[in-house]
Write an enzyme that holds these catalytic residues in place. Structure first.
Site, short mmCIF file in Angstrom:
data_model
loop_
_atom_site.label_atom_id
_atom_site.label_comp_id
_atom_site.label_asym_id
_atom_site.label_seq_id
_atom_site.Cartn_x
_atom_site.Cartn_y
_atom_site.Cartn_z
N ASP A 223 109.60 12.89 70.78
CA ASP A 223 108.18 12.81 70.47
C ASP A 223 107.97 12.00 69.19
O ASP A 223 108.74 12.10 68.24
CB ASP A 223 107.65 14.24 70.26
CG ASP A 223 106.17 14.28 69.92
OD1 ASP A 223 105.37 13.92 70.79
OD2 ASP A 223 105.83 14.65 68.78
N GLU A 259 109.25 8.18 72.61
CA GLU A 259 107.82 7.95 72.75
C GLU A 259 107.35 6.99 71.67
O GLU A 259 107.20 7.35 70.51
CB GLU A 259 107.03 9.26 72.64
CG GLU A 259 105.56 9.05 72.99
CD GLU A 259 104.58 9.63 71.99
OE1 GLU A 259 103.37 9.59 72.28
OE2 GLU A 259 104.99 10.08 70.90
#
Ligand code: QV4
Ligand code: CA
Length: 523
Positions: A223, A259
């Site tokens: 993330d 990401e």
């Protein structure tokens, strides 16, 4: 030995060799889904439901893996109901969240691995919770924290482990995305920013990930990778163990995808992360949505050179998806062109195009419904969390007799068009794109060299075409209007002649204005 006996022996050896070859051939033939290629994001599902889904649905339909929501302890937020995004505010690396506890997590990983479906963990380690979260025992496992003094004793982290002295913006938050230093060293959305240049912080993160690898997970979505220096991610990956040999070959490395939202026009670029593994390609869904909506004069015929020629990253680096949990509700980037389950007709076409096309590693979104409420261009309900009871516990995913999901779960991955295209992608794996055809507008078709063929009609006029498919002669069952069941087709039948030609008719008003056939769906 007489020459006669020698001859017999040779004959026997030859027979033996043929028998072995034959066996190999049979086992190869009887397993049409040897290569599984797609990941599904079961957003906010409970671990017990994920385990059941692996066994009853994902394994039999050839799904390769699942991206699960963050499994670690997070801040409990009530507003007055709990937003989905509280899970992106870590309090510790203990495995307990609204999806379940560590026992349930272990049970899920074991059961999914046992049927060959791999688990990819959403790893949140750019930051901990919001700097304004105060203090208390408000983690999902009840751990204490003090956000103001940067104290997270359940890890433990203290103020030395954060970037407060390193970030140079007056507010301490990221203020300017054209400055790569503050994008990495300052706070994203006010979330207290860990300093991954420290070996202590790297070790704590790696310990968490190694704990998960020991349980049997196969990899990680990292993330907010844009907000972590690529060399720091690299140093963390270097500390990771190999995959658990109970299920994986010796020396297998975790699958890593990062990401990074790179729509162009910012300082941080996705290629900086290629050395660590794969990267999310956010241009993919934004561009495909624009084409299918026919915005800015775009048409499907333009997709003839879809891929790197559209300035997308190299195919072997790209994680591709039509929408994700952020941009389906206006978070993150991507803009208004993103298609979601709400535009189900175009959405099915976009996901099917993605699955038929060789570019990238494909991820399917599986959502829940929420009461979207647009005010001044933004959805004021975009925070609404998953279907849950008044005590905050997440509802299970019941399966209706027709295979759809109840309790507010959308389960796009169970839409038969999407499921059948996941199978299509496995069947055509490795075959190049051939036989591209278009009408210079929004009718296009292409094959996957001798294994499959797909044709779309996104125009306002009907399609009548005789086209070369590159497929062996025979009767094929369209896997969009139906599918092959036994030796019977529940959808449209397509007759491929000896020369590979077939006739296609697609009414422009059809609910599914496209047809897909492949060699495993031959009658
Ligand atoms: C608010 C203000 C801030 C202020 C802060 C002060 O907006 O300006 O500094 O208060 O306390 C939630 C709220 C957000 C709030 C923040 C902190 O929505 O308004 O800030 O909490 O309290 C998810 C959600 C976010 C959510 C976050 C943390 O999308 O809305 O923030 O979780 O709970 C960029 C990044 C990219 C990122 C994307 C959303 O480059 O990495 O934004 N995507 C990933 C995840 C995403 C997640 C995060 C990163 C954070 O996919 O789901 O954000 O982990 O593009
Ligand atoms: Ca950071």
């Amino acid at each position: 030995m007489s020459s006669h006996a020698k001859g017999n022996l040779r004959c026997l050896l030859l027979l033996l060799l043929l028998a072995v070859l034959g066996l190999c051939w049979i086992s190869y033939k009887s397993d049409p889904q040897t290569r599984r290629t797609s990941i599904v994001h079961l957003f906010e599902w409970r671990w017990t439901d994920v385990a059941l889904e692996c066994e009853r649905y994902l394994a039999p339909n050839g799904f390769a893996g699942i991206q699960i929501s963050p499994p670690n302890e997070n801040l409990v937020i009530t507003m007055p109901w709990r937003p989905w995004w509280e899970r992106y505010q870590p309090i510790s690396y203990k495995i307990c969240s609204r999806s379940g506890n560590e026992n349930e997590f272990r049970n899920m990983v074991t059961r999914c691995n046992n049927v060959g479906v791999h688990i990819y963990v959403d790893a949140v380690f750019n930051h901990m919770c919001s700097s304004g979260a105060g203090s208390g025992y408000r983690g999902t496992c009840g751990s204490y924290f003090n956000a103001g003094s940067r104290y997270f004793p359940a890890v433990p982290y203290s103020n030395f482990d954060f970037n407060d002295q390193i970030c140079k913006t007056p507010s301490g938050d990221i203020a300017n995305y054209s400055d790569p230093v503050q994008v990495r060293d300052c706070r994203l959305l006010g979330l207290v920013d860990l300093t991954q240049r420290s070996d202590y912080v790297r070790s704590k993160i790696a310990d968490y990930m190694n704990h998960l690898l020991g349980i049997g997970v196969a990899g990680f979505r990292i993330d907010a990778s844009k907000h972590i220096w690529p060399q720091d991610i690299n140093a963390i990956i270097d500390k990771l163990n190999n995959l658990n040999t109970r299920w994986f070959p010796r020396n297998s490395r975790p699958f890593i995808y990062q990401e990074v939202i790179d729509m162009g026009g910012e300082a941080v670029r996705s290629y900086e992360y290629f050395g660590n593994g794969q990267v999310t390609e956010f241009q993919y869904g934004a561009q495909l949505g624009t084409v299918l909506r026919k915005w800015n004069g775009k048409k499907m015929a333009n997709l003839k050179n879809w891929g790197e020629s559209w300035n997308l990253m190299p195919s072997d680096k790209a994680i591709v998806f039509v929408d994700n949990h952020d941009n389906q509700r206006g978070h993150g980037a991507g803009g208004s062109s993103i298609l979601t389950f709400r535009n189900h007709r175009l959405y099915r076409m976009a996901v099917s195009f993605m699955l038929a096309h060789p570019y990238g590693t494909t991820r399917i979104m599986s959502s829940y419904r929420w009461p979207r409420h647009i005010q001044n261009g933004t959805d004021i309900n975009s925070w609404v969390g998953p279907p849950s009871y008044s005590d905050g516990s997440i509802k299970h995913v019941p399966i209706n007799p027709n295979g759809t999901c109840g309790n507010g779960w959308v389960c796009e991955h169970r839409w038969h068009q999407i499921r059948n295209m996941v199978i299509f992608r496995n069947v055509v794996y490795g075959q190049p794109l051939v036989q591209w055809w278009d009408n210079y507008n929004n009718q296009v078709a292409f094959g996957r060299d001798g294994k499959g063929f797909i044709i779309f009609n996104n125009d306002d006029r009907n399609l009548f075409e005789m086209l070369p498919t590159g497929l062996p002669a025979g009767i094929y069952c369209d896997v969009i209007t139906g599918q092959k069941e036994g030796n019977h087709c529940t959808g449209i039948e397509i007759h491929v002649a000896a020369n590979g030609l077939a006739n296609f008719y697609i009414n422009s008003q059809a609910e599914n204005p496209y047809i897909a056939i492949h060699v495993e769906a031959k009658l």
